[in-house]
Design an enzyme around this catalytic site. Sequence first.
Site, mmCIF file in Angstrom:
data_model
loop_
_atom_site.group_PDB
_atom_site.id
_atom_site.type_symbol
_atom_site.label_atom_id
_atom_site.label_comp_id
_atom_site.label_asym_id
_atom_site.label_seq_id
_atom_site.Cartn_x
_atom_site.Cartn_y
_atom_site.Cartn_z
ATOM 1 N N THR A 113 8.055 -26.421 5.045
ATOM 2 C CA THR A 113 8.201 -27.754 5.624
ATOM 3 C C THR A 113 7.565 -28.745 4.661
ATOM 4 O OG1 THR A 113 8.115 -26.854 7.863
ATOM 5 C CG2 THR A 113 7.742 -29.221 7.614
ATOM 6 N N LYS A 188 13.179 -30.824 11.030
ATOM 7 C CA LYS A 188 11.921 -30.125 11.290
ATOM 8 C C LYS A 188 10.788 -31.114 11.528
ATOM 9 C CE LYS A 188 8.853 -26.813 11.559
ATOM 10 N NZ LYS A 188 8.528 -25.904 10.461
#
Length: 303
Positions: A113, A188
């Site tokens: 991420t 995300k």
Amino acid sequence: MAAASAGEFAPGAAKVRALRVGFIGLGSQGAPMARRIIDAGYPTTLWARRQQSLEPYVDTTAVLAATPAELARASDLVCVCVVDDAGVESVLTGTDGVFAGMAPGGVVAIHSTVHPDTCTKMSRIAAESGIAVIDAPVSGGAPAAEAGTLLVMVGGDRLAVERCEPVFRAYGDPVVHMGEVGSGEVAKLLNNVLLAAQLEASAGILDIAVSMGVDPRRLGEVIARGTGASFAMSLLGPRGGEWGEMAATAGPLLRKDVGILAELVDGLAVSRGAVWDAADEALRRMGSPRGGSATKADTARGE
């Protein structure tokens, strides 16, 4: 696209050899992902900075590489699951990095991420060597990785995504193609900001329960079956609202993600609203406020 077996994948009808997969980032989430790739029968090569991260794979069919470049030379797809942007750039663009070893036609999947701009930057660099980069951050943590039920949010060229999807399905269900490179990361980040806000909402309700003499664990059990249920409450409810180690591990990661999304929406004609206030309050509860001094991230998720 239906999942193929390890011995076949099909852009078109032709059957070809299984993708050779390299995996970098054998932390608490990456390790079970790599294990499922190996167990699915894909020829797999692994690399990690720390030798102890490789020890569990000595008795498997996986090959252990000395450098990311060596791993890339043996791979059609390289999956990267390290902690942060700097780690991604290091393993991809270093002197002995993935891009130095991967042949044209290869694909790199960034499971970390990170900032969407990092993915687009890596994509531009890779394209000069005929390599495709897609971003494929995941959600669900180690239990979902072990069960093969991670949510995989993918951004990038459709054909490259379709080529890699059978591998992703070794550990992910669903696998959702969000759009161009970077769009998986945006999805995300949005998810994680909402998670932070829901953590604060759940913590607040449990605080009220305690002040009214209601057992917070029992309330958590009730809400888990009610219309107020959330993943955040499933984390805090069984703990009676106590954050414990979760604050030290999740706090720095969520602070990073909230900060990146705040940067991305800065200047957009959109109201940040209550979700931002709640997310920031959750970060304060966890001891990781935005703008505060840096704390150690959950490096166990990385290499």
